[in-house]
Scaffold this motif. Structure first.
Motif, PDB file in Angstrom:
ATOM      1  N   SER A  96       0.793  -1.229   0.000  1.00  0.00           N
ATOM      2  CA  SER A  96       0.000   0.000   0.000  1.00  0.00           C
ATOM      3  C   SER A  96       0.827   1.282   0.000  1.00  0.00           C
ATOM      4  N   MET A  97       2.157   1.166   0.155  1.00  0.00           N
ATOM      5  CA  MET A  97       2.955   2.382   0.273  1.00  0.00           C
ATOM      6  C   MET A  97       2.828   3.295  -0.957  1.00  0.00           C
ATOM      7  N   PRO A  98       2.845   2.756  -2.176  1.00  0.00           N
ATOM      8  CA  PRO A  98       2.662   3.653  -3.331  1.00  0.00           C
ATOM      9  C   PRO A  98       1.319   4.384  -3.304  1.00  0.00           C
ATOM     10  N   LEU A  99       0.263   3.710  -2.841  1.00  0.00           N
ATOM     11  CA  LEU A  99      -1.059   4.342  -2.763  1.00  0.00           C
ATOM     12  C   LEU A  99      -1.086   5.397  -1.667  1.00  0.00           C
ATOM     13  N   HIS A 100      -0.464   5.072  -0.514  1.00  0.00           N
ATOM     14  CA  HIS A 100      -0.412   6.052   0.573  1.00  0.00           C
ATOM     15  C   HIS A 100       0.373   7.299   0.157  1.00  0.00           C
ATOM     16  N   PHE A 101       1.435   7.115  -0.621  1.00  0.00           N
ATOM     17  CA  PHE A 101       2.225   8.270  -1.049  1.00  0.00           C
ATOM     18  C   PHE A 101       1.380   9.202  -1.923  1.00  0.00           C
ATOM     19  N   VAL A 102       0.617   8.628  -2.843  1.00  0.00           N
ATOM     20  CA  VAL A 102      -0.269   9.434  -3.688  1.00  0.00           C
ATOM     21  C   VAL A 102      -1.293  10.174  -2.822  1.00  0.00           C
ATOM     22  N   ALA A 103      -1.865   9.462  -1.842  1.00  0.00           N
ATOM     23  CA  ALA A 103      -2.863  10.086  -0.955  1.00  0.00           C
ATOM     24  C   ALA A 103      -2.237  11.211  -0.139  1.00  0.00           C
ATOM     25  N   TRP A 104      -1.033  10.982   0.375  1.00  0.00           N
ATOM     26  CA  TRP A 104      -0.335  12.027   1.139  1.00  0.00           C
ATOM     27  C   TRP A 104      -0.065  13.250   0.267  1.00  0.00           C
ATOM     28  N   ARG A 105       0.460  13.018  -0.932  1.00  0.00           N
ATOM     29  CA  ARG A 105       0.817  14.142  -1.807  1.00  0.00           C
ATOM     30  C   ARG A 105      -0.412  15.003  -2.095  1.00  0.00           C
ATOM     31  N   GLN A 106      -1.544  14.346  -2.347  1.00  0.00           N
ATOM     32  CA  GLN A 106      -2.751  15.099  -2.679  1.00  0.00           C
ATOM     33  C   GLN A 106      -3.321  15.813  -1.447  1.00  0.00           C
ATOM     34  N   ALA A 107      -3.388  15.095  -0.310  1.00  0.00           N
ATOM     35  CA  ALA A 107      -3.960  15.683   0.912  1.00  0.00           C
ATOM     36  C   ALA A 107      -3.126  16.878   1.371  1.00  0.00           C
ATOM     37  N   LEU A 108      -1.806  16.730   1.346  1.00  0.00           N
ATOM     38  CA  LEU A 108      -0.935  17.821   1.778  1.00  0.00           C
ATOM     39  C   LEU A 108      -0.885  18.946   0.758  1.00  0.00           C
ATOM     40  N   GLY A 109      -0.953  18.578  -0.520  1.00  0.00           N
ATOM     41  CA  GLY A 109      -0.922  19.579  -1.589  1.00  0.00           C
ATOM     42  C   GLY A 109      -2.074  20.562  -1.490  1.00  0.00           C
ATOM     43  N   GLU A 110      -3.197  20.098  -0.944  1.00  0.00           N
ATOM     44  CA  GLU A 110      -4.350  20.981  -0.766  1.00  0.00           C
ATOM     45  C   GLU A 110      -4.071  22.068   0.274  1.00  0.00           C
ATOM     46  N   TRP A 111      -2.989  21.893   1.046  1.00  0.00           N
ATOM     47  CA  TRP A 111      -2.559  22.892   2.038  1.00  0.00           C
ATOM     48  C   TRP A 111      -1.199  23.486   1.657  1.00  0.00           C
ATOM     49  N   ASP A 112      -0.858  23.347   0.360  1.00  0.00           N
ATOM     50  CA  ASP A 112       0.420  23.868  -0.158  1.00  0.00           C
ATOM     51  C   ASP A 112       1.613  23.323   0.624  1.00  0.00           C
ATOM     52  N   CYS A 113       1.555  22.038   0.951  1.00  0.00           N
ATOM     53  CA  CYS A 113       2.648  21.379   1.656  1.00  0.00           C
ATOM     54  C   CYS A 113       3.173  20.244   0.783  1.00  0.00           C
ATOM     55  N   GLU A 114       4.475  20.226   0.564  1.00  0.00           N
ATOM     56  CA  GLU A 114       5.116  19.192  -0.249  1.00  0.00           C
ATOM     57  C   GLU A 114       5.637  18.075   0.655  1.00  0.00           C
ATOM     58  N   LEU A 115       5.601  16.851   0.163  1.00  0.00           N
ATOM     59  CA  LEU A 115       6.208  15.720   0.857  1.00  0.00           C
ATOM     60  C   LEU A 115       7.031  14.942  -0.157  1.00  0.00           C
ATOM     61  N   SER A 116       8.342  14.901   0.056  1.00  0.00           N
ATOM     62  CA  SER A 116       9.207  14.173  -0.881  1.00  0.00           C
ATOM     63  C   SER A 116       9.063  12.671  -0.653  1.00  0.00           C
ATOM     64  N   GLU A 117       9.367  11.899  -1.682  1.00  0.00           N
ATOM     65  CA  GLU A 117       9.292  10.439  -1.550  1.00  0.00           C
ATOM     66  C   GLU A 117      10.319   9.942  -0.529  1.00  0.00           C
ATOM     67  N   ASP A 118      11.492  10.574  -0.478  1.00  0.00           N
ATOM     68  CA  ASP A 118      12.526  10.167   0.487  1.00  0.00           C
ATOM     69  C   ASP A 118      12.029  10.348   1.925  1.00  0.00           C
ATOM     70  N   LEU A 119      11.410  11.498   2.203  1.00  0.00           N
ATOM     71  CA  LEU A 119      10.912  11.755   3.551  1.00  0.00           C
ATOM     72  C   LEU A 119       9.748  10.818   3.879  1.00  0.00           C
ATOM     73  N   PHE A 120       8.890  10.582   2.902  1.00  0.00           N
ATOM     74  CA  PHE A 120       7.768   9.655   3.083  1.00  0.00           C
ATOM     75  C   PHE A 120       8.277   8.288   3.543  1.00  0.00           C
ATOM     76  N   HIS A 121       9.318   7.777   2.884  1.00  0.00           N
ATOM     77  CA  HIS A 121       9.848   6.462   3.252  1.00  0.00           C
ATOM     78  C   HIS A 121      10.612   6.519   4.569  1.00  0.00           C
ATOM     79  N   ALA A 122      11.310   7.620   4.818  1.00  0.00           N
ATOM     80  CA  ALA A 122      12.049   7.756   6.090  1.00  0.00           C
ATOM     81  C   ALA A 122      11.095   7.755   7.275  1.00  0.00           C
ATOM     82  N   TRP A 123       9.895   8.290   7.078  1.00  0.00           N
ATOM     83  CA  TRP A 123       8.911   8.377   8.155  1.00  0.00           C
ATOM     84  C   TRP A 123       7.969   7.186   8.205  1.00  0.00           C
TER      85      TRP A 123
END
Length: 200
Positions: free
Chosen positions: A23-50
């Motif tokens: 599910s990690m690829p799906l969660h990354f897409v969901a994170w990018r979209q949810a955070l993007g709505e608040w003008d917040c970026e999440l890199s793939e490296d940070l996503f995996h580190a966390w």
């Protein structure tokens, strides 16, 4: 099939996202979209580190680091809703699924996750695996999340199994540190790109 460390084990404890559920690829897409709505970026490296951290903790840390004021509950709910929309694309991690099928009925299983119970239940239900797990330990069940030992120790206690007799399946560094702190043996589940390289 994933090779396991030597020894006899009385319980298998599985992380959910990236371990049972691919599910990690799906969660990354969901994170990018949810955070993007608040003008917040999440890199793939940070996503995996966390990976392995709870959703509210991630949002709170992003707020603190970036001087933002995203409402934690709202963003968490949006992330979950976006993830659930993509559930039809979800598959199980093949090497882990083989161990679930092989050992089910012989020893008890638990899922130990930093995700919400709603998210974990949705993933396992989609995969047809929810009934395989005697215990679900999710965000809100423990005081200190991974990498603290609390989530895995709670699962062992609920299963009535000595922590030293538990084997943990994990894909994330935070989860492996948590298992080690709990005195448990562990096996690392490789990320999707490594699984593709290994299995063509």
């Amino acid at each position: 099939m994933l090779s396991l460390p030597p020894g006899e084990f009385d319980a298998y404890l599985f992380d959910c996202d990236g371990t049972v559920a691919d599910s990690m690829p799906l969660h990354f897409v969901a994170w990018r979209q949810a955070l993007g709505e608040w003008d917040c970026e999440l890199s793939e490296d940070l996503f995996h580190a966390w990976a392995g951290r709870t959703v509210p903790d991630i949002i709170a840390d992003l707020n603190a680091e970036r001087g933002l004021a995203m409402p934690v509950a709202v963003v968490a709910a949006r992330h979950l809703a976006l993830y659930q929309e993509m559930l039809p694309e979800l598959a199980a991690v093949p090497g882990v699924l083989e161990h679930i099928e092989d050992a089910h009925g012989r020893i008890p299983f638990a899922v130990v996750s930093g995700s919400s119970r709603e998210s974990v239940t949705a993933s396992l239900t989609t995969l047809g695996l929810l009934d395989r797990f005697e215990v679900l330990v999710c965000d809100g069940d423990y005081r200190r999340p991974k990498p603290a030992p609390d989530p895995f120790l709670l699962a062992a206690r609920r299963l009535g199994v000595d922590p030293a007799r538990c084997l943990v399946f994990e894909d994330a560094d935070n989860g492996i540190r948590s298992a080690e702190a709990a005195g448990m043996a562990w096996v690392r589940v490789p990320p999707p790109q490594q699984r593709r390289l290994t299995h063509g």
